[in-house]
Scaffold this active site. Sequence first.
Site, mmCIF file in Angstrom:
data_model
loop_
_atom_site.group_PDB
_atom_site.id
_atom_site.type_symbol
_atom_site.label_atom_id
_atom_site.label_comp_id
_atom_site.label_asym_id
_atom_site.label_seq_id
_atom_site.Cartn_x
_atom_site.Cartn_y
_atom_site.Cartn_z
ATOM 1 N N HIS A 166 60.461 -6.929 -76.418
ATOM 2 C CA HIS A 166 61.817 -6.017 -75.909
ATOM 3 C C HIS A 166 61.611 -6.084 -74.522
ATOM 4 O O HIS A 166 60.769 -5.630 -74.070
ATOM 5 C CB HIS A 166 61.885 -4.945 -76.579
ATOM 6 C CG HIS A 166 62.463 -4.794 -78.102
ATOM 7 N ND1 HIS A 166 62.812 -4.125 -78.638
ATOM 8 C CD2 HIS A 166 62.279 -6.110 -78.947
ATOM 9 C CE1 HIS A 166 63.127 -4.334 -80.139
ATOM 10 N NE2 HIS A 166 62.980 -5.441 -80.003
ATOM 11 N N TYR B 233 68.240 4.773 -78.272
ATOM 12 C CA TYR B 233 68.130 6.182 -78.372
ATOM 13 C C TYR B 233 69.270 6.620 -78.221
ATOM 14 O O TYR B 233 70.135 6.619 -77.171
ATOM 15 C CB TYR B 233 67.005 6.550 -77.050
ATOM 16 C CG TYR B 233 65.879 6.247 -77.411
ATOM 17 C CD1 TYR B 233 65.037 6.987 -77.920
ATOM 18 C CD2 TYR B 233 65.424 4.776 -76.960
ATOM 19 C CE1 TYR B 233 63.307 6.434 -77.782
ATOM 20 C CE2 TYR B 233 63.889 4.506 -76.877
ATOM 21 C CZ TYR B 233 62.942 5.323 -77.614
ATOM 22 O OH TYR B 233 61.890 5.003 -77.675
ATOM 23 N N PRO C 274 57.350 11.820 -80.687
ATOM 24 C CA PRO C 274 57.536 10.390 -80.756
ATOM 25 C C PRO C 274 58.196 9.598 -79.911
ATOM 26 O O PRO C 274 58.427 8.471 -79.656
ATOM 27 C CB PRO C 274 57.728 10.195 -82.223
ATOM 28 C CG PRO C 274 58.282 11.353 -82.752
ATOM 29 C CD PRO C 274 57.610 12.527 -82.044
ATOM 30 N N LYS D 178 54.688 6.981 -77.289
ATOM 31 C CA LYS D 178 53.262 6.956 -76.431
ATOM 32 C C LYS D 178 52.101 7.074 -77.350
ATOM 33 O O LYS D 178 51.050 6.814 -76.987
ATOM 34 C CB LYS D 178 53.568 7.963 -75.423
ATOM 35 C CG LYS D 178 54.382 7.515 -74.333
ATOM 36 C CD LYS D 178 53.968 6.559 -73.460
ATOM 37 C CE LYS D 178 55.190 5.845 -72.501
ATOM 38 N NZ LYS D 178 55.079 4.375 -72.579
HETATM 39 C C1 LIG Z 1 56.928 9.427 -87.413
HETATM 40 C C2 LIG Z 1 55.967 8.748 -86.302
HETATM 41 C C3 LIG Z 1 56.592 7.859 -85.244
HETATM 42 C C4 LIG Z 1 55.757 7.469 -84.266
HETATM 43 N N1 LIG Z 1 55.975 6.517 -83.590
HETATM 44 C C5 LIG Z 1 55.144 6.068 -82.567
HETATM 45 C C6 LIG Z 1 55.613 4.972 -81.700
HETATM 46 O O1 LIG Z 1 56.823 4.321 -81.804
HETATM 47 N N2 LIG Z 1 54.609 4.348 -80.742
HETATM 48 C C7 LIG Z 1 53.204 4.970 -80.585
HETATM 49 O O2 LIG Z 1 52.682 4.708 -79.491
HETATM 50 N N3 LIG Z 1 53.065 6.093 -81.262
HETATM 51 C C8 LIG Z 1 53.885 6.670 -82.302
HETATM 52 N N4 LIG Z 1 53.550 7.668 -83.313
HETATM 53 C C9 LIG Z 1 52.131 8.140 -82.933
HETATM 54 C C10 LIG Z 1 50.895 7.211 -83.477
HETATM 55 O O3 LIG Z 1 51.113 7.151 -84.879
HETATM 56 C C11 LIG Z 1 49.860 8.075 -83.384
HETATM 57 O O4 LIG Z 1 49.630 8.566 -82.152
HETATM 58 C C12 LIG Z 1 48.545 7.234 -83.769
HETATM 59 O O5 LIG Z 1 48.552 7.095 -85.369
HETATM 60 C C13 LIG Z 1 47.328 7.625 -83.289
HETATM 61 O O6 LIG Z 1 45.877 7.184 -83.980
HETATM 62 P P1 LIG Z 1 44.667 7.776 -84.079
HETATM 63 O O7 LIG Z 1 43.672 6.751 -84.695
HETATM 64 O O8 LIG Z 1 44.263 8.627 -82.813
HETATM 65 O O9 LIG Z 1 44.958 8.908 -85.218
HETATM 66 P P2 LIG Z 1 45.329 8.643 -86.702
HETATM 67 O O10 LIG Z 1 46.195 7.658 -86.722
HETATM 68 O O11 LIG Z 1 45.973 10.079 -87.237
HETATM 69 O O12 LIG Z 1 44.056 8.460 -87.374
HETATM 70 C C14 LIG Z 1 43.084 9.316 -87.599
HETATM 71 C C15 LIG Z 1 42.247 8.963 -88.867
HETATM 72 O O13 LIG Z 1 41.170 9.792 -88.975
HETATM 73 C C16 LIG Z 1 41.116 10.115 -90.462
HETATM 74 N N5 LIG Z 1 40.504 11.531 -90.657
HETATM 75 C C17 LIG Z 1 41.182 12.836 -90.421
HETATM 76 N N6 LIG Z 1 40.101 13.555 -90.838
HETATM 77 C C18 LIG Z 1 39.025 13.145 -91.011
HETATM 78 C C19 LIG Z 1 37.953 13.556 -91.488
HETATM 79 N N7 LIG Z 1 37.640 15.012 -91.504
HETATM 80 N N8 LIG Z 1 36.981 12.797 -91.789
HETATM 81 C C20 LIG Z 1 36.999 11.676 -91.674
HETATM 82 N N9 LIG Z 1 38.446 10.962 -91.314
HETATM 83 C C21 LIG Z 1 39.107 12.066 -91.146
HETATM 84 C C22 LIG Z 1 42.623 10.077 -91.025
HETATM 85 O O14 LIG Z 1 42.816 9.722 -92.444
HETATM 86 C C23 LIG Z 1 42.858 8.940 -89.970
HETATM 87 O O15 LIG Z 1 42.840 7.928 -90.850
HETATM 88 C C24 LIG Z 1 54.329 8.138 -84.071
HETATM 89 C C25 LIG Z 1 53.720 8.969 -85.100
HETATM 90 C C26 LIG Z 1 54.699 9.435 -86.174
HETATM 91 C C27 LIG Z 1 54.252 10.574 -86.862
#
Ligand SMILES: Cc1cc2nc3c(=O)[nH]c(=O)nc-3n(C[C@H](O)[C@H](O)[C@H](O)COP(=O)(O)OP(=O)(O)OC[C@H]3O[C@@H](n4cnc5c(N)ncnc54)[C@H](O)[C@@H]3O)c2cc1C
Length: 388
Positions: A72, A200, A292, A296
């Site tokens: 995009h 948006y 969201p 980011k």
């Molecule tokens: C509706 C929505 C839309 C979004 N849109 C965007 C977007 O367009 N662009 C963007 O950049 N971001 C977006 N985000 C945000 C993005 O999804 C998150 O920032 C991203 O998933 C973060 O990744 P992470 O690996 O840090 O955490 P997570 O994806 O939350 O992964 C953490 C992992 O740890 C595991 N876990 C938790 N507790 C424990 C435990 N005690 N022991 C072992 N494992 C555990 C969980 O099961 C999970 O698998 C969006 C979020 C939502 C909810």
Amino acid sequence: MRTQVAIIGAGPAGLLLGQLLHRNGIDTIILERQTADYVLGRVRAGVIEQVTIDLLDRAGVGARMRAEGLVHDGVQICVNGVRHRISFKDLTGKAVMVYGQTEITRDLMEGRAAAGAPTIYSAHDVALHDISGRKPRVSYSLDGQSHELECDFIAGCDGFHGVSRTMVPTHALTAHERIYPFGWLGILSDTPPVSEELIYVRHEQGFALCSMRSPTRSRYYIQCGLDEDIAAWPDDRFWEALRPRLDDEARNRLVTGPSIEKSIAPLRSFVAEPMRFGRLFLAGDAAHIVPPTGAKGLNLAASDVAYLSQALIDHYAEKSDAGLDAYSDRALARVWKAERFSWWMTMTLHRISENSFEQKLQLAELDYLFRSQAAATVFAENYVGLPY
Ligand SMILES: Cc1cc2nc3c(=O)[nH]c(=O)nc-3n(C[C@H](O)[C@H](O)[C@H](O)COP(=O)(O)OP(=O)(O)OC[C@H]3O[C@@H](n4cnc5c(N)ncnc54)[C@H](O)[C@@H]3O)c2cc1C
């Protein structure tokens, strides 16, 4: 059991860190609370920055994204029925890519499996021990049996509701938080998107976002109250709430259909600092959350991992801890700029109050954005992602 880096969480942060470390000869074990299928079933992010694209390439998992992702060059913003376009390409020479978080997760899981690196799914009761000492450990239970993992470092990549952050003594961590009084009600449907680019929408009835995952799969969101019950939102009601917020062209192009996923996400800004305590390093949503708006969250998880992986590589290859010592400050400098941008987009595009003064200020912000090349460049630079 022993490994060099124990990674808690198999979300994008944990899996990407594991992949980058593995390619540099560093052993990791990932402990994930859920099953692999559950992790793959979570529909979340969809827009990735150029720097995240480059990092996925570096991790050796970019091939399918390059083939299937949608590039995009710009984004559209619709204010009370009138649409405006901001061209990333003209203003920054860069672009973003639409490629679902579920696809990135699948690519990373497959990369990890191909490399033979272990992930332990359904690991329960994860607890961290001696994180301020030289020999940290992680205990967990699997199928009712207790296990312990010794390591050099722990990467807390377990998201906002994970256990890692809670293991840091409260006096050592400062939390900054803003909770917004509204959420996003989102649906995924196998219908063609209304536009080739994201729209948006700022409207008197509330915010909306027209997004997509592919040319045949759409993702739509509307602003909703925090107390909404998802059961009270059959698909027809969703489409009827979305339709009046769109401009005429988008409304005419809107193809409705059954939802294949529907969820409500609360909106929150949160930062915990510092992102290091002893031998524990927090990365991604474990340390910070953005609303969201602005896409980011996943991208910030990736930039944390870029800094942390390089710091760990330098530790093992160069015997230098400079990167580990600088990790928190470097990551937070980028995190706060993304927090600012996501907060600004949220406050400018949602119906935030009934106060007409605040509403007029929102409109003035947007009018300035559409008329000033300097303002549009600031927006575009932030949207495509600030350099590492
Ligand atoms: C509706 C929505 C839309 C979004 N849109 C965007 C977007 O367009 N662009 C963007 O950049 N971001 C977006 N985000 C945000 C993005 O999804 C998150 O920032 C991203 O998933 C973060 O990744 P992470 O690996 O840090 O955490 P997570 O994806 O939350 O992964 C953490 C992992 O740890 C595991 N876990 C938790 N507790 C424990 C435990 N005690 N022991 C072992 N494992 C555990 C969980 O099961 C999970 O698998 C969006 C979020 C939502 C909810």
